[in-house]
Design an enzyme around this catalytic site. Structure first.
Site, short mmCIF file in Angstrom:
data_model
loop_
_atom_site.label_atom_id
_atom_site.label_comp_id
_atom_site.label_asym_id
_atom_site.label_seq_id
_atom_site.Cartn_x
_atom_site.Cartn_y
_atom_site.Cartn_z
NE ARG A 1 -1.18 -2.02 3.37
CZ ARG A 1 -1.93 -3.09 3.42
NH1 ARG A 1 -3.23 -2.97 3.48
NH2 ARG A 1 -1.40 -4.28 3.45
CB THR A 2 3.85 2.41 1.75
OG1 THR A 2 3.29 2.04 3.01
CG2 THR A 2 4.59 3.72 1.92
CE LYS B 1 22.67 -7.61 -12.46
NZ LYS B 1 22.72 -6.80 -13.68
NE ARG C 1 8.17 0.69 3.29
CZ ARG C 1 6.99 0.23 3.70
NH1 ARG C 1 6.67 -1.03 3.51
NH2 ARG C 1 6.12 1.03 4.28
CG HIS D 1 5.84 4.18 7.78
ND1 HIS D 1 5.77 4.98 6.66
CD2 HIS D 1 5.14 3.05 7.48
CE1 HIS D 1 5.07 4.36 5.73
NE2 HIS D 1 4.67 3.19 6.19
#
Ligand code: NCD
Length: 323
Positions: free
Chosen positions: A54-55, A82, A104, A134
Site C-alpha cells: 500500500r505505501t 548485484k 523505503r 514511517h
C-alpha cells in the site's frame, strides 16, 4: 519543507499545516476529475528496498494525481541485488533528474543518509526505515483520527489535544508506533503503549507515553482510538511470545474485547493485517475500523507531502478556492 525524514522533529504547527493541506487535497479527490496539474514536469522516484504494497501504490497514486512523472524502482530485480550500494543507486537517480525520492529501506537512518550525504539534490521522503520511523503513516493516522473526531469540515487548524490513543502490540519492531508517538505528542494527544514487556523497547521510559501491560485494563480505562499493530515476524530473531494462539488470546483484539470498547472508540491498523492474530475479522470489518479510510487518506496525505516538498509555498494552490 525540504525533506520529510521523521515526525520526531515535526512541531505542532508544521504537522497541522501538512494535515490541513491534506484536507485540501482530499477535497479535490471527490471531484470527477481527480488530477491536478500542480507538479507537472517534476519527477518522483519510488525507491523501495523492502516489500510494500500500500505505501508504494499510495505514493504512486499521490504523485500521479499531482501530474508528476513517477519512476518505480524496487530493489528486487535491480542492480542492488548485484551489490550496488545506496550511494551508486542514488547517483543514478540523480543523473536521471529526480526531484523527489521516496525511500523505503531495511536500515534505520537510510533516508537521512540519502538526504544529508550530498549524493543527491532531490527532496527525500522516508517511506519506512527499519524499525525507526514511517512519518507519512503517522500523518495519515492522525488525519484519520482528526476527521473521525471533527469531521472533514471541522478538522482544519485543529490538533488532537486530550485525544486518548492506545497503541497495542509489537511496539519493539514498529516504525509506525515510533512515528505515531512523536506526532501524537506534538498534537497534544495522550498515548498509552500496550503490549508484552518483551515487545516494548527498553528506552520507552524516555518517550512521552504511558505504558500498560494488560489490554483488558487499557480497554476498560477508555480510549478514543485503539491502534493494533502487526506482529512483525520477519523482524523477530527470537521467541518474543509463546505461540500465536497465546498472543491472540492475551494481546489480540478479539470479539469480546471489541464488544468492550467504548461506544465511539475507533480501531486503526496500518496494514497488512494478520487476521485472527492481532485483530479478529469481526473487528477488522466493523464500522469502528478505519482501515480502508486510512488507505484512502494516505493518498491525500502523501499528495500534501509531495506538494509541500516540490511546489513549496507557491501562489495559486489550485484547491484553495474550493474551500
Ligand atoms: C507498515 C510498515 O511497513 O511499516 N505498513 C505500512 O506501511 N502500511 C506496518 C507493517 O508492516 O506492519
Amino acid at each position: 519543507m525540504r525533506h520529510l525524514l521523521d515526525t520526531r522533529t515535526l512541531d505542532r504547527e508544521s504537522a497541522i499545516r501538512i494535515l490541513d493541506v491534506a484536507e485540501d487535497m482530499a477535497a479535490t479527490q471527490s471531484r470527477e476529475v481527480k488530477k491536478l496539474p500542480t507538479l507537472r514536469g517534476k519527477s518522483v522516484v519510488n525507491l523501495f528496498f523492502e516489500d510494500s504494497t500500500r505505501t508504494r501504490i499510495s505514493f504512486e497514486a499521490a504523485a500521479k494525481r499531482l501530474s508528476a512523472d513517477v519512476i518505480n524502482f524496487s530493489a528486487k530485480g535491480s542492480s542492488v541485488s548485484k551489490g550496488e550500494s545506496l550511494k551508486d543507486t542514488a547517483q543514478t537517480l540523480e543523473a536521471m533528474g529526480a526531484d523527489a525520492v521516496v525511500v523505503r529501506h531495511g536500515a534505520s537512518g537510510a533516508p537521512r543518509t540519502l538526504a544529508t550525504s550530498g549524493w543527491i539534490s532531490a527532496g527525500v521522503v522516508n517511506a519506512g526505515d527499519g524499525t525507526h520511523e514511517h512519518p507519512t503513516q503517522a500523518l495519515l493516522d492522525a488525519f484519520t483520527m482528526r476527521r473521525r473526531r471533527y469531521g472533514a469540515g471541522g478538522s482544519r487548524g485543529r490538533d488532537l489535544a486530550g485525544y486518548r490513543v492506545a497503541i497495542v502490540g509489537d511496539i519493539l519492531h514498529s516504525r509506525v508506533a515510533r512515528s505515531n508517538v512523536w506526532l501524537l505528542a506534538a498534537l497534544g494527544a495522550d498515548v498509552t503503549l500496550v503490549g508484552p514487556p518483551t515487545l516494548l523497547p527498553q528506552d520507552v521510559s524516555a518517550w512521552p507515553v504511558s505504558v500498560a501491560y494488560s489490554l483488558d485494563e487499557a480497554i476498560a480505562s477508555g480510549h478514543d482510538a485503539i491502534m493494533m499493530l502487526r506482529i512483525q515476524l520477519e523482524r523477530m530473531n527470537a521467541a518474543y511470545f509463546p505461540s500465536e494462539r497465546e498472543y491472540a488470546r492475551i494481546w489480540g483484539l478479539g470479539s469480546d474485547r471489541l464488544a468492550a470498547l467504548g461506544e465511539d472508540t475507533i480501531v486503526l491498523h496500518p496494514g497488512p493485517m494478520n487476521r485472527g492474530l492481532e485483530i479478529c475479522s469481526e473487528a477488522a470489518d466493523s464500522p469502528r475500523a478505519t482501515v480502508r479510510e486510512q488507505v484512502a487518506n494516505g493518498v491525500s496525505v502523501r499528495m500534501a507531502v509531495l506538494y509541500l516538498l516540490l511546489a513549496g509555498e507557491r501562489e495559486g494552490f489550485e484547491t484553495k478556492e474550493s474551500r
